[in-house]
Each structure stands twice: as structure tokens, then as C-alpha cells.
Design a protein around this motif. Sequence first.
Motif, short mmCIF file in Angstrom:
data_model
loop_
_atom_site.label_atom_id
_atom_site.label_comp_id
_atom_site.label_asym_id
_atom_site.label_seq_id
_atom_site.Cartn_x
_atom_site.Cartn_y
_atom_site.Cartn_z
N TYR B 105 0.85 -1.06 0.07
CA TYR B 105 0.00 -0.01 -0.01
C TYR B 105 1.02 1.22 0.16
O TYR B 105 0.76 2.29 -0.77
CB TYR B 105 -0.89 -0.02 1.29
CG TYR B 105 -1.61 1.10 1.56
CD1 TYR B 105 -2.85 1.58 0.40
CD2 TYR B 105 -1.37 2.13 2.35
CE1 TYR B 105 -3.25 2.90 0.74
CE2 TYR B 105 -2.38 3.47 2.62
CZ TYR B 105 -3.14 3.40 1.65
OH TYR B 105 -3.71 4.71 1.98
N LEU B 123 -9.33 -0.10 1.35
CA LEU B 123 -9.15 -0.09 2.85
C LEU B 123 -10.38 0.38 3.79
O LEU B 123 -10.45 0.02 4.89
CB LEU B 123 -7.82 0.88 3.12
CG LEU B 123 -6.98 0.40 4.13
CD1 LEU B 123 -6.15 -0.90 3.85
CD2 LEU B 123 -5.92 1.44 4.34
N SER B 366 -3.21 -0.88 11.57
CA SER B 366 -3.85 0.38 11.24
C SER B 366 -4.58 0.87 12.28
O SER B 366 -5.04 2.03 11.96
CB SER B 366 -4.44 0.02 9.94
OG SER B 366 -5.41 -0.99 10.16
#
Lengths: 340, 377
Positions: B105, B123, B366
Motif C-alpha cells: 500500500y 481499505l 492500522s
Amino acid sequence: MNIGVDGIAGRYFEAGSSRYGDARLTHIDGVVSISVENDSRVITWGASICDVFIPVAGLPRRVEFPDGAAFEVGDTPEVEAFFSAMGASKGPRVGFRSHPKLMTLIVIAAIAAPFLVWFGFTATTDIIARALPDSVAQQVGAVALGTFEDRLFKPSTLPESKRIEARAVFDDLVQVAGVDPNAVNLKFRTSKFIGPNGIAFPDGTIVITDALIKLSKHPDEIAAVLAHELAHVEERHSLRLLVRSVGIVFLVEFLLGDSISLLEEAASLGTGILSLSFNREFELEADRRAGELMRVTGRDPSKLIDLLRRIVKDCGSGCEKSSLFSTHPGFEDRLDAVAR
Amino acid sequence: MSVPETGVAGKSPIESDKIGAVPFSDLTRHDFSFTGSAGEYFGICIRTFLLAVVTLGIYDAWGTVERRRYLLGHTQVAGHGFVYHATPITILKGRLIAVGFMVVYNVAINFFPLVGSAMGLALMVAIPWVMMVALRFNARNTSYRNVRFDFTGDFGEAVKAFLLWPMLWVFTLGLIQPVIHRAQAQFVANNLSFGKSKFHANFTAGALFGPWLCLWLFVVVMITVVSTVSFSFLQGFSAGVSTEAGENVGPIIVVIFAFYFAMLLIMFSYGAYYAAARNIILKATTLEGGHRMDSNLPPFRYLGVAILCMLASTFSLGLLIPWATVYRRRYVLEHTAILVDGDLDDYVAHKSEAGGAFGTEFGELSGVADGIAGGMV
């Protein structure tokens, strides 16, 4: 006490329900038997198919059986002895008391690791950046240049003679540097946003602003800037910077994945500062190479700094020294780099 | 057992319990407790951290399992602790895939902005999915008295709770938060089960509105004050001061820090709302079999605990994180209880595969799972 015969007393949790009762676990010749109290049952399993959980500080030891039942027993030295006789793993009981030499080794390795990681990081990212196919450099360069052309640059208004003069110097430097003339491309632009400046794009385009040429008082000053930008292209600095900036974010994420404090904020500030330090490192590298090219072509390397001083004449002592937050090294360091 | 919708805000737990099927007096109260110690946990964290550094992060999968086992194992209620079952190898695999994805990414967003943006959009859509699999993984890998928890929430519900409702946040200036919070809490609670017995949280968004409005007004006042002050501050500076580059940096930095400070205050103050909302939600949560949850976390004292932990963790450069983790966890657990009808003997296990750890590890990487990680016991 013969633990082989008497076994250890704990709690037996039945498979498939929340019921449990007191029980005794014994181990003889590779067979584990559980005798449940208030119950005539004796359950047997092969020791090798029983899953003995690794010990965790202050918690009971746990054994799980293939049918989903479990046995729990308080962690005492006797219990520990029982499980090691059974051949179950002792778990991560690594501490200074139990393994002083191993712990010392781990601490030393842990102190050394960041340096190794750092070395490995810069080396790996540079290898990646240099190994990237030329098409990537072209594409990234085209995108970046396009953005600049749209928003920041206007066509040059310099007299033709000045441009020819600068281009001749540039061609001379390119030849001396041994760079493929088709891989670099000098452009003249004017921009009120970036002032007197030179920019090297990843695709080999070098842009020099009119303001820079107007500000120069000696041909060697322009040559120095061109040599500096040429070195950026030669050393693939913009790509290396890009790969490193991406890499550092990933590295920090990986190392500080689930921390629960403002440390992550601090770390993201840290990555910014590190990116700046990469930039300063590359600037100095370009300065050193520029100094080399200047000397080989019989020019005065320190002219670069003369011009820089004139660009930021109101800067005072702040520009002389490098600081943690500056994008470029201080003049003292840069003078040192070109003169070396 | 069903709890009428009236048993929510404004009523004491005893009052609302009287309305339920089981009278309050017949329930046995079991308080949660934390039996571990900060010193012990500190030892585990230091050892696993050093080993993780030496092995370039690989060992951290083992470290993570040990830390979670410690924290869950010392989380006790009615004489038993919780057991964490995930294996380090599963965690490691999930983590490697998650890290690989993040690398791709990050590379894409820098070199191929179009591909990167598409991945960024994907995402965003993936967040509900990540929440769902993370909840499932953690539930199915946790047991109490040898009975595993289970989570059966589906993707459609997750999308509603974590993508569709939150989209309205901006349009309503955040006033819709109670509705979002209710959807998310119910997604978690109503899909969670202990063995085959389901949890159920029955409350209205209105119940959360009071605490949320207090926080909302506080934030609005903070933003107004800070922007007014910094605006006049900047104006005062720009009048009659030279415009040389570098000269005006000072006041701008002051303003940035003022904003940062305000942001921190806002971030912290969320803790008080969190505590109030947690009390409301857990009080409304029942477990099949006539049991109910209870929580009486004092909002402002919890806020103090949260601020103390945050400051200690930060100014000790992370050294006090283990202490803060234990301190906060103990504080929260000691204000949590389960009211049991009879005993907890007859729960029937329900066996489901927990699946891979990618979602959980990706969530941690994340940061999407952070929000709920603290919300569940």
C-alpha cells in the motif's frame, strides 16, 4: 513424594461445558491419566498428544486434551518438575537469575540491534532504489514535474545568450561526470514560489530558475548549482529519499505497532525528522560530488556557498550550522563538503 | 430473558432490574478483579521486547501471546480467569500478511498514486470487515471455565455499524454519535456469545445522548476559545512586524501548540464519555440464562486514571506502559461485575474455527481495532 504415582492435584474442566471438579493427573510411561474426584472415571491420553501450555507468571499451568477438556494446576516447583518429567516445554523462563549469560547476550544484542537495523535499513532501501527500473524513475519524475509545471513554473524569460551560456557549462559537466547526455535534461523556468533555486527530478530533468541565474555574480556559481543538481540525478537521490521515507514509516509501524501512548505521535514526528536527516545526508553527498566535478573542470567549488549565502543573506547564523529541523545542511558543513 | 426498553437512562440499576424477569435480590453479584501485578507484567514486557528486538520483531508474536495470556488470565471473576488460546504461529502469519499489505500500500501510494488511492478506498471499505474478523478471532480464542466465546456478526451488519452510520457523522456535526455508538455496541454485544448462550444489549441511542451532548458542548467551547484566542494573537503579531521569512514562525508555532493542546484535551475528555457510555451499555447487557452485566465506572475519576496513564507512558518514554496497562485495567475491572442467576455451571460449549489472525493484526497495525479493544472485558 513420588509424583509419578501420586501425580498432581488440580481442577479438571470437562469438554463442552463449564463444569469442573477436583482431579488428579498422573503420568506413567508416556500415558497421562486423569482421575476425577467424586466420580469413578479415569481418563487416559498419550502424553505426546496433550497440549501443555507454556507457563505464564502467576497463572495456573494448563493442559488441554484432544477432546477439548482441560486440567489446571497451580504453578509450584513440584508441578514444574512433573511437567518437565513429562517432556513438556519449560517455556520462556528467561531471566537474569536463571540464565545470566544468555540474558547478558540478549541485552547486548538488543543494544546492538538498532544500529544493525539502521545500517540494514539504509543499505536495503538504497539497493531497492537503485534496482528500481528506469521506467519507475521516469514515471515518478513525470508526475512530479507535471505537478510543478502546472502549479509552480512559468516559462523562462531569460535572454537566449544566458541560457546558451549555462547550457554549455552543463554539457561540459555532464561529459566530465560521465553521465549519459540523454539521461539528463536541463530546463529553464521562472517561479515566484521557489525563488532562486535548482531542482533535480527523478527522471533526470534539472530545472534552474531565472532568479538563480540573475542572482549569480560569477559563471562558476551557476556551474556549482548545476553540478550539485547533476549529482542528485547521478546518485538517484530523489528516488532513494522516496524509498527511505516510505520504508521508515513501515519500519516504525512494525516496531511500535500497538503502543498505547503518545509515543506513536512522537514516533511520527521522529520519522519526519529522520526524513529531513536523509535529505541533509543526500545534500552533502551532492555537494561533495559537485566539489569534485568543479575541481576537475578547473572551477572554484566554494562558489556554491557564495551563491547560497547571497540567496539567504538575511538568514544570519541560523543557516551556518545544521539543525535537526533544517532541510539542508548548514553552510559550514556544506563548505566542508565541497572543499573536500 | 428480555429487558424492557424503559430500563435505561436515568433509572438506577435496581429499579430497572425490578422490571426484568428475575428480581434483583435473586442475583449473586460477582465483581471482576485483576490479580496480576505491574512488576510481573513489566518483566514480561521487557523480556519479550528485548527478544523481539533481537529477532527483528519475529519473537513479538510469542510475546504478544504471552502478554495477552497474562492480562486475560489475571482477569478474574467468580474464582476463574480467562484463557487466551491463539497460537504465536497464527499471530505471526496474520502479522506478516498485514505488514506485507501495508508495504504494498505504501509503495503504491508513493509510486502509483492512482493504484494507491484505489487501495485506500478499498481499505476504507475493508474497515468493517477488519472489525468483524478481529472481534471473531479474539472472541473465539478466549475462554472462561473452558467454554469459548463466539462472535457471529456478519459483514452486512458490520458495514452498517462501521461504515454507513459513521458517514453521517460529518453532516450532523457529530451529534449522531450516540446512534453510531449504539449500532457498534449492539453489533459487538448482540453477536457475542459465551458457548451457545448469547449476550444481548438492549438500550436506546437516547440513553447515550446526555453524556455525548456534554462532551460535544465541551469540544465546541474549546474549539471556539482556542481559535478566537489564536486568531487575535496572530493578528496582533502580523500588525507592524517585519515579514522576513523566519520572523513569523514563533507565533505560528505557539498557535500550533495551542491547537495541539486543545486536541489533547478533547482526546482525553472522550474518556469521561467512554466511561459513562460503558456504564449504560453494560448495565443493559444480559447473558442468556438470566445473568446481567454491571459497570459503575466513575466518569471523571476514570478520566483522571486515563490521563495519568497517558502522561506516565509518554514521559517515561514507554517504560511505564506496562504499569499503565495494569493500573487502568485493574481500575476498569474493579468497577465491572456480573450478576449471576444461580451458578455458571451449565454453559454448553460451541466449537467454531477462529480463522486466521490477519484481520486482528491488520486492525492493530492500522489502529482500527483500538476503539473496541478497550471496550470489551
